[in-house]
Design an enzyme around this catalytic site. Structure first.
Site, PDB file in Angstrom:
ATOM      1  N   SER A 128       0.823  -1.199   0.000  1.00 16.67           N
ATOM      2  CA  SER A 128       0.000   0.000   0.000  1.00 16.67           C
ATOM      3  C   SER A 128       0.866   1.261   0.000  1.00 16.67           C
ATOM      4  O   SER A 128       1.653   1.468  -0.916  1.00 16.67           O
ATOM      5  CB  SER A 128      -0.940  -0.048   1.211  1.00 16.67           C
ATOM      6  OG  SER A 128      -1.921   0.951   1.137  1.00 16.67           O
ATOM      7  N   LYS A 180     -21.471  18.500   6.623  1.00 18.21           N
ATOM      8  CA  LYS A 180     -20.473  18.682   7.675  1.00 18.21           C
ATOM      9  C   LYS A 180     -20.300  17.422   8.518  1.00 18.21           C
ATOM     10  O   LYS A 180     -19.215  17.178   9.073  1.00 18.21           O
ATOM     11  CB  LYS A 180     -20.854  19.866   8.568  1.00 18.21           C
ATOM     12  CG  LYS A 180     -19.805  20.240   9.599  1.00 18.21           C
ATOM     13  CD  LYS A 180     -18.504  20.620   8.938  1.00 18.21           C
ATOM     14  CE  LYS A 180     -17.443  20.996   9.959  1.00 18.21           C
ATOM     15  NZ  LYS A 180     -16.139  21.260   9.329  1.00 18.21           N
TER      16      LYS A 180
END
Length: 313
Positions: A128, A180
């Site tokens: 990764s 949000k």
């Protein structure tokens, strides 16, 4: 009996104080190596152990984090030191955050532009974000059984709404905009939010494919065939052009010396800080990872910090 308890208490107390002293005062910063060399053919070694994150190193009984701030500083010291001709990045990491991996990779690029040769040496796991960094090096050396690859990006969130309802818990949110609280565990992710999250993952994935393509000299279409999140052994990675050679740490040092044109036995120095207390913790972690080297990847998948997280995978 009382005397034995007192003696045992004193022994435990001294041991704890010793550990605290090592943790507080035993952190070397690598400066002792500078200005004390006897040759101009020096190879610097930088360790990248644990989950890659932005910021400073940290460690506990259950995890170790490789902070980008510390590693970037080591790379810059190597770039500024005329005696250091090459650097070996010793990787034992399942990956980590996108930002932290990118920060380190950018400094690797700058180190190479400064004229230094850089070789990646893969240990148990270099996947990764660890592979993101490795593919920016001049060469990559892996063990046949190294776990690498895992090219891709993952973002996770948890929906605990059903659990909260069973517990009689309710969440009251005040927010400045509709998105949000994206990824909040107290409610279902909306269809529009799914599209926003997916667009972020897709953008990061494009960046990952582009950096592997550039670093390895492989066409992006070919990279995408390999970049579906799967992991490879070192030998499989060699067959697919993801690494350059099979070998151990010392083979990586030899390759770095050859690339840098160092004649004879090179002087090898560690550029990584010395953390005695953290080292002991890392040693405890390595006992389990040596039995199950893929466990680091599993830990990377299971770890959660906030309601949602994005990291290279």
């Amino acid at each position: 009996m009382l005397k034995r308890k007192v003696v045992a208490g004193l022994i435990i107390g001294i041991a704890l104080l010793s550990i605290m002293a090592a943790a507080l005062y035993g952190k070397g910063d690598g400066k002792d190596y500078y200005g004390k060399r006897g040759s101009d053919g020096v190879i610097g070694v930088i360790q990248i152990n644990g989950t890659i994150v932005s910021g400073v190193d940290s460690s506990s009984l259950f995890s170790a984090a490789a902070g980008s701030d510390v590693i970037m500083e080591q790379l810059r010291r190597a770039a500024d030191d005329p005696a250091i001709k090459a650097v070996v990045l010793r990787l034992n990491t399942p990956g980590g955050t996108t930002g932290g991996s990118q920060e380190i990779a950018l400094e690797v690029d700058r180190l190479r532009k400064a004229g230094k040769k850089v070789v990646a040496s893969m240990g148990d796991v270099a996947a990764s974000g660890g592979y993101w960094i490795a593919c920016r090096c001049d060469k990559i050396v892996a063990n046949p059984g190294t776990i690498t690859g895992s090219i891709g990006v993952i973002m996770e969130t948890q929906n605990l709404q059903g659990l909260y309802e069973k517990l009689g818990m309710d969440s009251v949110v005040f927010k400045s905009g509709p998105h949000k609280d994206m990824g909040s565990s107290s409610r279902v992710v909306t269809e529009q939010e799914q599209q926003i999250f997916q667009s972020m993952v897709d953008d990061m994935y494009k960046q990952f494919v582009a950096t592997v393509s550039e670093g390895r000299g492989i066409d992006q279409a070919q990279v995408r065939e390999l970049a579906d999140g799967r992991i490879f052994t070192g030998s499989q990675a060699l067959d697919n052009g993801l690494v350059d050679d099979l070998g151990n740490y010392y083979d990586a040092l030899d390759m770095a010396a050859d690339l840098a044109g160092i004649k004879g036995e090179p002087e090898v120095i560690s550029l990584s800080p010395d953390y005695p207390w953290w080292g002991m913790l890392s040693g405890m972690q390595s006992e389990s990872s040596s039995i199950y080297p893929w466990a680091l990847l599993l830990f990377d998948k299971l770890q959660t910090g906030q309601a949602q997280s994005m990291r290279l995978k």
